[in-house]
Design an enzyme around this catalytic site. Structure first.
Site, PDB file in Angstrom:
ATOM      1  N   CYS A   3       0.866  -1.185   0.000  1.00 27.10           N
ATOM      2  CA  CYS A   3       0.000   0.000   0.000  1.00 27.10           C
ATOM      3  C   CYS A   3       0.899   1.230   0.000  1.00 27.10           C
ATOM      4  O   CYS A   3       1.707   1.415   0.916  1.00 27.10           O
ATOM      5  CB  CYS A   3      -0.905  -0.006   1.225  1.00 27.10           C
ATOM      6  SG  CYS A   3      -1.750   1.563   1.483  1.00 27.10           S
ATOM      7  N   ASP A  29      -0.078  16.410  -2.135  1.00 33.62           N
ATOM      8  CA  ASP A  29      -0.478  15.530  -3.237  1.00 33.62           C
ATOM      9  C   ASP A  29       0.532  15.674  -4.375  1.00 33.62           C
ATOM     10  O   ASP A  29       0.951  16.774  -4.713  1.00 33.62           O
ATOM     11  CB  ASP A  29      -1.896  15.883  -3.715  1.00 33.62           C
ATOM     12  CG  ASP A  29      -2.492  14.777  -4.560  1.00 33.62           C
ATOM     13  OD1 ASP A  29      -3.449  14.127  -4.098  1.00 33.62           O
ATOM     14  OD2 ASP A  29      -2.001  14.543  -5.691  1.00 33.62           O
ATOM     15  N   HIS A  45      -3.885   1.230   8.440  1.00 34.15           N
ATOM     16  CA  HIS A  45      -4.451   0.932   7.111  1.00 34.15           C
ATOM     17  C   HIS A  45      -5.930   0.590   7.223  1.00 34.15           C
ATOM     18  O   HIS A  45      -6.318  -0.378   7.865  1.00 34.15           O
ATOM     19  CB  HIS A  45      -3.710  -0.242   6.461  1.00 34.15           C
ATOM     20  CG  HIS A  45      -4.242  -0.555   5.086  1.00 34.15           C
ATOM     21  ND1 HIS A  45      -3.793   0.087   3.956  1.00 34.15           N
ATOM     22  CD2 HIS A  45      -5.206  -1.407   4.673  1.00 34.15           C
ATOM     23  CE1 HIS A  45      -4.454  -0.355   2.907  1.00 34.15           C
ATOM     24  NE2 HIS A  45      -5.326  -1.277   3.310  1.00 34.15           N
ATOM     25  N   ASN A  86     -13.011  10.214  -1.112  1.00 32.91           N
ATOM     26  CA  ASN A  86     -13.577   9.427  -2.211  1.00 32.91           C
ATOM     27  C   ASN A  86     -13.684   7.967  -1.802  1.00 32.91           C
ATOM     28  O   ASN A  86     -12.757   7.417  -1.220  1.00 32.91           O
ATOM     29  CB  ASN A  86     -12.686   9.536  -3.444  1.00 32.91           C
ATOM     30  CG  ASN A  86     -12.659  10.936  -4.030  1.00 32.91           C
ATOM     31  OD1 ASN A  86     -13.680  11.606  -4.077  1.00 32.91           O
ATOM     32  ND2 ASN A  86     -11.494  11.385  -4.470  1.00 32.91           N
ATOM     33  N   GLY A  92     -14.074   7.813  -7.812  1.00 35.34           N
ATOM     34  CA  GLY A  92     -12.723   7.936  -8.364  1.00 35.34           C
ATOM     35  C   GLY A  92     -11.618   7.614  -7.380  1.00 35.34           C
ATOM     36  O   GLY A  92     -10.499   8.115  -7.527  1.00 35.34           O
ATOM     37  N   THR A  94      -8.533   6.000  -6.060  1.00 33.67           N
ATOM     38  CA  THR A  94      -7.438   5.297  -6.747  1.00 33.67           C
ATOM     39  C   THR A  94      -6.451   4.670  -5.774  1.00 33.67           C
ATOM     40  O   THR A  94      -5.717   3.760  -6.149  1.00 33.67           O
ATOM     41  CB  THR A  94      -6.661   6.246  -7.680  1.00 33.67           C
ATOM     42  OG1 THR A  94      -6.144   7.334  -6.919  1.00 33.67           O
ATOM     43  CG2 THR A  94      -7.566   6.770  -8.797  1.00 33.67           C
ATOM     44  N   HIS A  97      -6.396   3.197   0.694  1.00 34.16           N
ATOM     45  CA  HIS A  97      -6.055   3.479   2.101  1.00 34.16           C
ATOM     46  C   HIS A  97      -6.749   4.812   2.332  1.00 34.16           C
ATOM     47  O   HIS A  97      -6.441   5.790   1.626  1.00 34.16           O
ATOM     48  CB  HIS A  97      -4.531   3.574   2.240  1.00 34.16           C
ATOM     49  CG  HIS A  97      -4.025   3.929   3.613  1.00 34.16           C
ATOM     50  ND1 HIS A  97      -2.967   3.257   4.218  1.00 34.16           N
ATOM     51  CD2 HIS A  97      -4.388   4.899   4.491  1.00 34.16           C
ATOM     52  CE1 HIS A  97      -2.717   3.796   5.401  1.00 34.16           C
ATOM     53  NE2 HIS A  97      -3.566   4.805   5.599  1.00 34.16           N
ATOM     54  N   HIS A  99      -8.177   8.355   2.854  1.00 31.24           N
ATOM     55  CA  HIS A  99      -7.454   9.631   2.882  1.00 31.24           C
ATOM     56  C   HIS A  99      -8.437  10.761   2.654  1.00 31.24           C
ATOM     57  O   HIS A  99      -9.447  10.607   1.984  1.00 31.24           O
ATOM     58  CB  HIS A  99      -6.358   9.652   1.808  1.00 31.24           C
ATOM     59  CG  HIS A  99      -6.832   9.291   0.441  1.00 31.24           C
ATOM     60  ND1 HIS A  99      -6.977   7.974   0.033  1.00 31.24           N
ATOM     61  CD2 HIS A  99      -7.212  10.055  -0.599  1.00 31.24           C
ATOM     62  CE1 HIS A  99      -7.421   7.956  -1.210  1.00 31.24           C
ATOM     63  NE2 HIS A  99      -7.591   9.205  -1.619  1.00 31.24           N
ATOM     64  N   HIS A 101      -8.636  14.576   1.198  1.00 29.13           N
ATOM     65  CA  HIS A 101      -7.993  15.638   0.415  1.00 29.13           C
ATOM     66  C   HIS A 101      -8.339  16.980   1.060  1.00 29.13           C
ATOM     67  O   HIS A 101      -9.518  17.252   1.320  1.00 29.13           O
ATOM     68  CB  HIS A 101      -8.545  15.682  -1.005  1.00 29.13           C
ATOM     69  CG  HIS A 101      -8.304  14.459  -1.831  1.00 29.13           C
ATOM     70  ND1 HIS A 101      -7.367  14.406  -2.839  1.00 29.13           N
ATOM     71  CD2 HIS A 101      -8.900  13.245  -1.821  1.00 29.13           C
ATOM     72  CE1 HIS A 101      -7.407  13.215  -3.414  1.00 29.13           C
ATOM     73  NE2 HIS A 101      -8.333  12.488  -2.821  1.00 29.13           N
TER      74      HIS A 101
HETATM   75  P1  AMP Z   1      -8.100   9.329  -4.655  1.00 28.89           P
HETATM   76  O1  AMP Z   1      -8.430   9.507  -6.126  1.00 28.89           O
HETATM   77  O2  AMP Z   1      -9.089   9.974  -3.748  1.00 28.89           O
HETATM   78  O3  AMP Z   1      -7.836   7.874  -4.318  1.00 28.89           O
HETATM   79  O4  AMP Z   1      -6.779  10.165  -4.440  1.00 28.89           O
HETATM   80  C1  AMP Z   1      -5.495   9.632  -4.387  1.00 28.89           C
HETATM   81  C2  AMP Z   1      -4.572  10.814  -4.419  1.00 28.89           C
HETATM   82  O5  AMP Z   1      -3.281  10.403  -4.016  1.00 28.89           O
HETATM   83  C3  AMP Z   1      -4.424  11.448  -5.813  1.00 28.89           C
HETATM   84  O6  AMP Z   1      -4.778  12.821  -5.744  1.00 28.89           O
HETATM   85  C4  AMP Z   1      -2.947  11.250  -6.148  1.00 28.89           C
HETATM   86  O7  AMP Z   1      -2.388  12.319  -6.871  1.00 28.89           O
HETATM   87  C5  AMP Z   1      -2.330  11.103  -4.760  1.00 28.89           C
HETATM   88  N1  AMP Z   1      -1.102  10.327  -4.722  1.00 28.89           N
HETATM   89  C6  AMP Z   1      -0.884   9.098  -5.251  1.00 28.89           C
HETATM   90  N2  AMP Z   1       0.365   8.697  -4.995  1.00 28.89           N
HETATM   91  C7  AMP Z   1       0.954   9.685  -4.285  1.00 28.89           C
HETATM   92  C8  AMP Z   1       2.253   9.875  -3.715  1.00 28.89           C
HETATM   93  N3  AMP Z   1       3.206   8.946  -3.829  1.00 28.89           N
HETATM   94  N4  AMP Z   1       2.503  11.027  -3.050  1.00 28.89           N
HETATM   95  C9  AMP Z   1       1.555  11.975  -2.943  1.00 28.89           C
HETATM   96  N5  AMP Z   1       0.314  11.847  -3.434  1.00 28.89           N
HETATM   97  C10 AMP Z   1       0.011  10.733  -4.103  1.00 28.89           C
HETATM   98 ZN    ZN Z   2      -2.288   1.386   3.654  1.00 23.98          ZN
END
Ligand code: AMP
Ligand code: ZN
Length: 113
Positions: A3, A29, A45, A86, A92, A94, A97, A99, A101
């Site tokens: 992860c 981000d 996690h 999200n 969306g 991605t 884990h 989080h 924003h």
């Molecule tokens: P989500 O679409 O809500 O799952 O957002 C995941 C966010 O994590 C996206 O805005 C990505 O740009 C960000 N992200 C993914 N990998 C990293 C990383 N290594 N460091 C910082 N942000 C990341």
């Molecule tokens: Zn995790």
């Protein structure tokens, strides 16, 4: 566990950390969508919002309090800011884990895309 956010929390991969306490860590981000775009995660996690349990309620509150502190650090309290969480495909998500924003530094549109 494979992860990326667990690895960021464990400092196994680099990130621009802006806030950290015992339970929560926050970093910039990598693909910012606003002048301020910070990701706040629990160190623990949890894959999606669907997986949060009643006993995680305090942890979720700590994420929001971290967001509040980061917003203050960035002078966003009065212009305002947006928190986004999200869950799964339609939103969306991605990274699986949970989080939050924190987006700020520009006028946000509504409804979101
Ligand atoms: P989500 O679409 O809500 O799952 O957002 C995941 C966010 O994590 C996206 O805005 C990505 O740009 C960000 N992200 C993914 N990998 C990293 C990383 N290594 N460091 C910082 N942000 C990341
Ligand atoms: Zn995790």
């Amino acid at each position: 566990m494979d992860c990326i956010f667990c690895k960021i929390a464990a400092k196994q991969i680099p990130s621009a950390i802006v806030y950290e306490n015992e339970d929560v860590i926050a970093f910039r981000d990598i693909n910012p969508q606003a002048p301020v775009h910070i990701i706040i995660i629990p160190k623990q996690h949890i894959a999606t919002l669907n997986d949060i349990k009643p006993e995680d309620a305090q942890l979720v509150g700590k994420i929001v309090l971290a967001a509040q502190a980061i917003a203050k650090d960035n002078n966003l309290q009065n212009p305002g800011y947006r928190l986004v969480l999200n869950c799964n495909k339609d939103a969306g998500q991605t990274v699986f884990h949970i989080h939050c924003h924190l987006l700020g530094g520009r006028l946000m549109g509504w409804p979101p895309g």
